[in-house]
Design a protein around this motif. Structure first.
Motif, PDB file in Angstrom:
ATOM      1  N   TYR A 130      21.087  -5.574  -5.747  1.00 52.31           N
ATOM      2  CA  TYR A 130      20.727  -4.199  -5.444  1.00 52.31           C
ATOM      3  C   TYR A 130      19.806  -4.122  -4.227  1.00 52.31           C
ATOM      4  O   TYR A 130      19.358  -3.035  -3.868  1.00 52.31           O
ATOM      5  N   LYS A 131      19.554  -5.250  -3.574  1.00 49.60           N
ATOM      6  CA  LYS A 131      18.559  -5.299  -2.507  1.00 49.60           C
ATOM      7  C   LYS A 131      19.188  -5.133  -1.128  1.00 49.60           C
ATOM      8  O   LYS A 131      20.164  -5.799  -0.790  1.00 49.60           O
ATOM      9  N   GLN A 132      18.595  -4.239  -0.343  1.00 52.24           N
ATOM     10  CA  GLN A 132      18.902  -4.140   1.073  1.00 52.24           C
ATOM     11  C   GLN A 132      17.716  -4.713   1.840  1.00 52.24           C
ATOM     12  O   GLN A 132      16.629  -4.140   1.839  1.00 52.24           O
ATOM     13  N   PRO A 133      17.882  -5.862   2.495  1.00 49.38           N
ATOM     14  CA  PRO A 133      16.762  -6.464   3.226  1.00 49.38           C
ATOM     15  C   PRO A 133      16.262  -5.544   4.332  1.00 49.38           C
ATOM     16  O   PRO A 133      17.051  -4.902   5.029  1.00 49.38           O
ATOM     17  N   VAL A 134      14.941  -5.490   4.493  1.00 45.67           N
ATOM     18  CA  VAL A 134      14.290  -4.668   5.514  1.00 45.67           C
ATOM     19  C   VAL A 134      13.330  -5.567   6.295  1.00 45.67           C
ATOM     20  O   VAL A 134      12.439  -6.185   5.715  1.00 45.67           O
ATOM     21  N   SER A 135      13.522  -5.631   7.604  1.00 50.88           N
ATOM     22  CA  SER A 135      12.689  -6.481   8.459  1.00 50.88           C
ATOM     23  C   SER A 135      11.575  -5.641   9.083  1.00 50.88           C
ATOM     24  O   SER A 135      11.841  -4.659   9.780  1.00 50.88           O
ATOM     25  N   LEU A 136      10.333  -6.048   8.840  1.00 49.66           N
ATOM     26  CA  LEU A 136       9.164  -5.317   9.313  1.00 49.66           C
ATOM     27  C   LEU A 136       8.303  -6.192  10.213  1.00 49.66           C
ATOM     28  O   LEU A 136       8.374  -7.425  10.156  1.00 49.66           O
ATOM     29  N   VAL A 137       7.480  -5.545  11.006  1.00 51.80           N
ATOM     30  CA  VAL A 137       6.487  -6.259  11.795  1.00 51.80           C
ATOM     31  C   VAL A 137       5.141  -5.553  11.623  1.00 51.80           C
ATOM     32  O   VAL A 137       5.078  -4.327  11.610  1.00 51.80           O
ATOM     33  N   TRP A 184      -2.742   2.773  20.887  1.00 59.05           N
ATOM     34  CA  TRP A 184      -2.087   1.587  20.335  1.00 59.05           C
ATOM     35  C   TRP A 184      -0.752   1.421  21.044  1.00 59.05           C
ATOM     36  O   TRP A 184      -0.359   2.233  21.886  1.00 59.05           O
ATOM     37  N   THR A 185      -0.031   0.381  20.695  1.00 58.62           N
ATOM     38  CA  THR A 185       1.342   0.225  21.160  1.00 58.62           C
ATOM     39  C   THR A 185       2.243  -0.039  19.969  1.00 58.62           C
ATOM     40  O   THR A 185       1.849  -0.723  19.018  1.00 58.62           O
ATOM     41  N   THR A 186       3.457   0.508  20.000  1.00 58.42           N
ATOM     42  CA  THR A 186       4.462   0.178  18.984  1.00 58.42           C
ATOM     43  C   THR A 186       5.445  -0.860  19.522  1.00 58.42           C
ATOM     44  O   THR A 186       6.359  -1.273  18.803  1.00 58.42           O
ATOM     45  N   ARG A 187       5.266  -1.266  20.764  1.00 60.68           N
ATOM     46  CA  ARG A 187       6.085  -2.358  21.294  1.00 60.68           C
ATOM     47  C   ARG A 187       5.647  -3.662  20.627  1.00 60.68           C
ATOM     48  O   ARG A 187       4.456  -3.915  20.443  1.00 60.68           O
ATOM     49  N   VAL A 188       6.613  -4.479  20.285  1.00 59.12           N
ATOM     50  CA  VAL A 188       6.312  -5.734  19.597  1.00 59.12           C
ATOM     51  C   VAL A 188       6.001  -6.783  20.647  1.00 59.12           C
ATOM     52  O   VAL A 188       6.859  -7.555  21.090  1.00 59.12           O
ATOM     53  N   GLY A 220      -9.655   5.203  10.718  1.00 59.70           N
ATOM     54  CA  GLY A 220      -9.014   4.421   9.675  1.00 59.70           C
ATOM     55  C   GLY A 220      -8.603   3.066  10.220  1.00 59.70           C
ATOM     56  O   GLY A 220      -9.057   2.632  11.283  1.00 59.70           O
ATOM     57  N   SER A 221      -7.715   2.404   9.503  1.00 56.50           N
ATOM     58  CA  SER A 221      -7.230   1.104   9.955  1.00 56.50           C
ATOM     59  C   SER A 221      -6.367   1.262  11.199  1.00 56.50           C
ATOM     60  O   SER A 221      -5.492   2.130  11.258  1.00 56.50           O
ATOM     61  N   PRO A 222      -6.581   0.427  12.223  1.00 53.54           N
ATOM     62  CA  PRO A 222      -5.753   0.495  13.429  1.00 53.54           C
ATOM     63  C   PRO A 222      -4.440  -0.259  13.295  1.00 53.54           C
ATOM     64  O   PRO A 222      -3.598  -0.212  14.196  1.00 53.54           O
ATOM     65  N   VAL A 223      -4.244  -0.969  12.183  1.00 51.37           N
ATOM     66  CA  VAL A 223      -3.045  -1.789  12.000  1.00 51.37           C
ATOM     67  C   VAL A 223      -1.817  -0.898  11.877  1.00 51.37           C
ATOM     68  O   VAL A 223      -1.810   0.084  11.131  1.00 51.37           O
ATOM     69  N   LYS A 224      -0.780  -1.227  12.627  1.00 56.82           N
ATOM     70  CA  LYS A 224       0.478  -0.491  12.585  1.00 56.82           C
ATOM     71  C   LYS A 224       1.578  -1.380  12.010  1.00 56.82           C
ATOM     72  O   LYS A 224       1.547  -2.603  12.149  1.00 56.82           O
ATOM     73  N   PHE A 225       2.536  -0.732  11.372  1.00 53.64           N
ATOM     74  CA  PHE A 225       3.731  -1.417  10.895  1.00 53.64           C
ATOM     75  C   PHE A 225       4.940  -0.743  11.512  1.00 53.64           C
ATOM     76  O   PHE A 225       4.948   0.471  11.741  1.00 53.64           O
ATOM     77  N   ASN A 279      15.543  -4.768  20.373  1.00 54.76           N
ATOM     78  CA  ASN A 279      14.846  -4.555  21.650  1.00 54.76           C
ATOM     79  C   ASN A 279      13.330  -4.595  21.522  1.00 54.76           C
ATOM     80  O   ASN A 279      12.611  -4.336  22.482  1.00 54.76           O
ATOM     81  N   LYS A 280      12.843  -4.922  20.313  1.00 53.22           N
ATOM     82  CA  LYS A 280      11.403  -5.027  20.048  1.00 53.22           C
ATOM     83  C   LYS A 280      10.644  -3.766  20.486  1.00 53.22           C
ATOM     84  O   LYS A 280       9.512  -3.822  20.960  1.00 53.22           O
ATOM     85  N   ASN A 281      11.289  -2.632  20.321  1.00 52.18           N
ATOM     86  CA  ASN A 281      10.693  -1.322  20.617  1.00 52.18           C
ATOM     87  C   ASN A 281      10.356  -1.133  22.094  1.00 52.18           C
ATOM     88  O   ASN A 281       9.490  -0.316  22.437  1.00 52.18           O
ATOM     89  N   MET A 282      11.048  -1.856  22.960  1.00 51.87           N
ATOM     90  CA  MET A 282      10.769  -1.707  24.384  1.00 51.87           C
ATOM     91  C   MET A 282      11.250  -0.368  24.942  1.00 51.87           C
ATOM     92  O   MET A 282      10.970  -0.034  26.101  1.00 51.87           O
ATOM     93  N   ASP A 283      11.948   0.404  24.118  1.00 56.50           N
ATOM     94  CA  ASP A 283      12.341   1.743  24.538  1.00 56.50           C
ATOM     95  C   ASP A 283      11.256   2.782  24.240  1.00 56.50           C
ATOM     96  O   ASP A 283      11.408   3.959  24.574  1.00 56.50           O
ATOM     97  N   ARG A 284      10.162   2.363  23.604  1.00 53.65           N
ATOM     98  CA  ARG A 284       9.044   3.272  23.366  1.00 53.65           C
ATOM     99  C   ARG A 284       8.094   3.275  24.563  1.00 53.65           C
ATOM    100  O   ARG A 284       8.104   2.368  25.391  1.00 53.65           O
TER     101      ARG A 284
END
Length: 563
Positions: free
Chosen positions: A95-102, A134-138, A238-243, A249-254
């Motif tokens: 039942y699992k759909q894998p989700v890749s996070l950073v 912050w940046t959302t680029r990885v 608050g916390s500056p940590v982003k997920f 493309n590692k969010n290079m379009d942001r």
């Protein structure tokens, strides 16, 4: 991610909203229509609901944080129940759909230096005090250097409202500065956008997305407490940590840098060109707005620590007998905040209301559906991860759907169930958006209850829970929950319970199971969710967004798939 979906919503109750015969939302009456039934109905949908909520919020699940032992235990429990109920898995027996996070952890954010401006302009803006960025680029390191700053009004491109703040402007490599919310809120004009009720174009997430599409190097939103619906402290302290999701493309379009500036900072920037906030607000609302160069350049750098994580959405379904490739989707997020190891007495963020209650509700619905005759359309039960990290599990599904989104009839979201007993009102978040609410209103009235819109639509609650990820893909959604008008104690008492939860427990370790909770109201709501989904699952109706809604065109573009 600033997840602010509940506190403002739960503080008050609004007047009832009727639906006109033509299916368009009518103006709310001045007084809510009170139900006339003398006794409660539908309070026994599934007696196991309490068990599911209590179990999921137990300490042994360690606060259900993604990519932890708590996730492993939670997902195993969800799969165990889906299998017991008899749901089909999405891949053999899984039942699992894998989700890749950073996880993006900014270890160093520089001050934002300003150059080329007048003497009254400060040489730099302090991190957290004057700006938050912050940046959302990885990437481990990123910088913007000597980027020309330009004011772009509300930063909106909305064809259905004939609005384009970027018209005639090339912002490649530039820093765009804009107001939060949208012109409807600023003017309170019901004929402009959606009046006081925020549209998608008012959300800060949209503004960053549009700035990136326009090619901006940096996007900065002016913080104003009333327009944002929360204070500067919520943004910057608050916390500056982003997920985020891991994309090829590692969010290079942001945009390279995203962030906020204080009202005071904006005043100084505007003073640099001999203007002020109110003058430029009037220009931005004039209908003849042209972007305004601020005659100053900005520079900033960010250094990150990066950590890749693996998590899972949990999805099961009942296959339709006649139209198995058409889907009604029930959803809730299973995750919460994990553990606070610095707390000597209570380390676990149990998340009983937020959102063991919604997760338990989906299990209860799946179990009830499985006991009914097979539906004609397929019914899907999806429990998503990383909502508390920025609606990421649902966003992953929206980008990687297991079931075709153009053939998804509707999505029904459950986020924080009513634990305070039977309520006369049913709050429809984003009321006036889709004809799904007409079905809900019909069954709500059959219970002797009435439907209301959320009391503060200007806060954009409709864009702050997991259904929003599917809204952006055009899927019609329903997000509703029992309100405040308690059958015995009244609306004031109900509002007090909600306010006390927001104060004592929301996103705190004190959001724990309470044996004194009265789940009869949640049971009533479950009957409503079931009846809406059951009607859709045994009909040929394809719900849609009302004309003029910002997601209508997206849905209409895929209409051929539903012929």
């Amino acid at each position: 991610m600033l997840n602010l979906k509940h506190p403002a919503l739960l503080l008050a109750v609004s007047a009832a909203v009727a639906l006109s015969a033509c299916g368009k939302p009518a103006e709310p009456p001045t007084k809510a229509v009170q139900p006339t039934v003398a006794e409660l109905v539908d309070t026994d949908f599934n007696p196991k609901l309490a068990e599911y909520i209590k179990t999921l919020s137990d300490d042994k699940f360690q606060g259900r944080a993604p990519a932890t032992k708590g996730e492993e235990l939670t997902v195993a429990y969800l799969e165990e129940n889906f299998k017991r109920i008899g749901l089909k898995g999405i891949d053999a027996d899984s039942y699992k759909q894998p989700v890749s996070l950073v996880q993006i952890d900014p270890k160093q954010v520089s001050a934002m230096t300003l150059s080329g401006g007048g003497e009254a302009l400060p040489a730099s803006l302090a991190y957290r005090d004057d700006m938050f960025a912050w940046t959302t680029r990885v990437t481990e390191n990123i910088s913007v250097t000597d980027s020309e700053m330009v004011f772009v009004g509300y930063g909106i491109v909305a064809p259905e409202y004939n609005w384009n703040d970027y018209e005639g402007l090339d912002v490649a490599g530039k820093t765009v500065v804009m107001f939060v919310n949208d012109p409807g809120f600023a003017t309170q004009n019901p004929e402009l956008f959606n009046g006081n009720a925020m549209t998608y174009y008012g959300r800060w997430t949209y503004k960053f997305e549009e700035a990136a599409r326009q090619g901006a190097a940096m996007a900065l939103i002016i913080h104003e407490t009333d327009a944002a619906s929360y204070g500067w402290g919520v943004v910057a302290h608050g916390s500056p940590v982003k997920f985020d999701l891991i994309k090829e493309n590692k969010n290079m379009d942001r945009a390279k840098i995203e962030g906020w500036v204080t009202t005071e900072t904006a005043q100084k920037l505007f003073a640099n060109i001999g203007s002020d906030i109110e003058t430029l607000r009037k220009q931005a609302l004039s209908g003849e707005f042209k972007p305004v160069p601020l005659n100053v350049k900005a520079s900033i750098s960010v250094e990150n620590n990066l950590r890749e994580l693996q998590s899972s959405n949990v999805i099961g379904y009942i296959e339709g007998s006649k139209y198995p490739d058409e889907y009604i989707l029930y959803m809730a997020h299973w995750d919460h905040l994990g553990m606070d190891f610095s707390n000597p007495t209570n380390k676990v963020f149990n998340g009983a209301q937020d959102n063991a209650s919604g997760t338990g509700a989906v299990i209860a619905l799946a179990e009830y559906f499985a006991q009914q005759p097979q539906p004609e359309r397929s019914v899907v039960f999806m429990l998503v991860t990383a909502e508390e990290r920025g609606l990421l599990g649902s966003a992953w599904y929206a980008e990687n759907p297991v079931f075709l989104l153009e053939k998804t009839v509707a999505a029904i979201n459950m986020d924080v169930m009513n634990v305070y007993g039977p309520m006369k009102d049913m709050v429809v978040v984003g009321m006036g958006n889709t004809d799904l609410e007409e079905i809900l209103v019909k069954y709500t009235e059959q219970q002797g209850r009435y439907a209301v819109k959320e009391p503060n639509p200007e806060a954009g609650i409709a864009y702050r829970s997991d259904h929003f990820s599917l809204s952006k893909k055009g899927v019609p959604i329903l997000y509703a929950k029992g309100g405040n008008d308690h059958y015995q104690h009244g609306a004031e008492w109900g509002a007090k319970q909600r306010a006390e939860f927001n104060s004592c427990c929301y996103h705190k370790v004190t959001d724990e199971w309470d044996d004194n909770w009265d789940l009869r109201g949640a049971q009533q709501d479950l009957f409503l969710y079931f009846r809406v989904g059951h009607e859709l699952a045994n009909s040929r109706h394809w719900p849609n967004w009302y004309q003029g809604n910002e997601f209508r065109a997206i849905r209409d573009a895929s209409s051929a798939a539903r012929q």
